[in-house]
Design an enzyme around this catalytic site. Structure first.
Site, PDB file in Angstrom:
ATOM      1  N   LYS A   1      -6.521  -5.059  -3.515  1.00  0.00           N
ATOM      2  CA  LYS A   1      -7.236  -5.634  -2.380  1.00  0.00           C
ATOM      3  C   LYS A   1      -8.242  -4.627  -1.838  1.00  0.00           C
ATOM      4  O   LYS A   1      -8.056  -3.406  -1.986  1.00  0.00           O
ATOM      5  CB  LYS A   1      -6.260  -6.053  -1.284  1.00  0.00           C
ATOM      6  CG  LYS A   1      -5.483  -4.921  -0.632  1.00  0.00           C
ATOM      7  CD  LYS A   1      -4.454  -5.465   0.355  1.00  0.00           C
ATOM      8  CE  LYS A   1      -3.660  -4.362   1.035  1.00  0.00           C
ATOM      9  NZ  LYS A   1      -4.447  -3.550   1.961  1.00  0.00           N
TER      10      LYS A   1
ATOM     11  N   ASP B   1       0.783  -1.239   0.000  1.00  0.00           N
ATOM     12  CA  ASP B   1       0.000   0.000   0.000  1.00  0.00           C
ATOM     13  C   ASP B   1       0.813   1.287   0.000  1.00  0.00           C
ATOM     14  O   ASP B   1       0.404   2.289   0.606  1.00  0.00           O
ATOM     15  CB  ASP B   1      -0.947   0.028   1.210  1.00  0.00           C
ATOM     16  CG  ASP B   1      -1.968  -1.087   1.187  1.00  0.00           C
ATOM     17  OD1 ASP B   1      -2.074  -1.786   0.165  1.00  0.00           O
ATOM     18  OD2 ASP B   1      -2.665  -1.271   2.206  1.00  0.00           O
TER      19      ASP B   1
ATOM     20  N   CYS C   1      -2.421  -2.835   7.711  1.00  0.00           N
ATOM     21  CA  CYS C   1      -2.339  -3.666   6.507  1.00  0.00           C
ATOM     22  C   CYS C   1      -1.107  -4.564   6.488  1.00  0.00           C
ATOM     23  O   CYS C   1      -1.165  -5.700   6.024  1.00  0.00           O
ATOM     24  CB  CYS C   1      -2.397  -2.794   5.260  1.00  0.00           C
ATOM     25  SG  CYS C   1      -4.022  -2.022   5.033  1.00  0.00           S
TER      26      CYS C   1
END
Length: 230
Positions: free
Chosen positions: A138, A26, A171
């Protein structure tokens, strides 16, 4: 080289380059860049931004070794149909974070908070994927939830995961937990992950990984192992 020994905790990590991948979690504009959603919410993104150069160095060495590079990219469809059911926690927290709201992106385009194919979810330029890298979209914290990540890693024969990215306690940790449950071997590079919620959250994840979910090391220990083995 068949394997490298990386100085780490709770013990040295034996890395097998032929079975290893670097995972970049991310590292996208909403979480890293000025003008992104995290900064707009009042959080300081400087700690996350400071990981960009260490991650870039790791990627350079990884590609020289022939390691696979995997990017996770968190975001949602334009209609937010993958956000979750009405009362799901995922939906509630992301609505509070203004998911889907239009914004004027710093590059002059019209962005939307955490929506795919906008400036907001684009991987930052310094870490942009190259041809042959794997990019996995995702819609939940873990890179394994409702994605093809597990299948793709197994097809590549990958078992050792070098973990980088943001945020440490959400995450990154979620992905590490799911990796361990699937018998992958996660190595968390502690200077290549960061946490805008505060250092205590970062440190808690590092401790949990060392005790229960994998191994930790600084990126210099990995790079030293590469040099020593070359």
């Amino acid at each position: 080289m068949d394997q490298l020994t990386v100085v780490g905790r709770p013990e040295p990590f034996v890395l097998r380059p032929s079975r290893a991948a670097v995972v970049v979690v991310d590292m996208q504009n909403d979480f890293v860049s000025p003008g992104g959603a995290v900064e707009a919410s009042g959080h300081d993104v400087s700690a996350v931004a400071a990981t960009v150069e260490p991650i870039a160095r790791v990627l350079t060495f990884a590609r020289r070794l022939g390691l696979r590079v995997v990017y996770l990219q968190h975001g949602y469809r334009p209609d937010l149909s993958d956000l979750g059911t009405e009362l799901s926690k995922n939906r509630l927290i992301h609505l509070a974070a203004r998911v889907g709201q239009p914004v004027s992106a710093p590059d002059g385009t019209e962005g939307r908070v955490l929506v795919h194919d906008t400036w907001n979810t684009r991987i930052v330029d310094r870490l942009a994927p190259l041809a042959g890298d794997l990019v996995v979209r995702k819609s939940r914290f873990s890179g394994f939830h409702d994605t093809m990540l597990d299948d793709q890693l197994r097809q590549l024969g990958v078992e050792d995961l070098i973990m980088t990215g943001c945020t440490t306690s959400i995450c990154v940790e979620s992905t590490i937990r799911d990796a361990m449950f699937r018998d992958y071997r996660p190595l968390l590079l502690t200077d290549c992950v960061a946490e805008p919620q505060g250092r205590a959250y970062h440190d808690a994840t590092v401790g949990l990984v060392e005790s229960s979910f994998g191994w930790t090391a600084e990126s210099v220990a990995l790079l030293d192992a590469v040099v020593a083995g070359s």
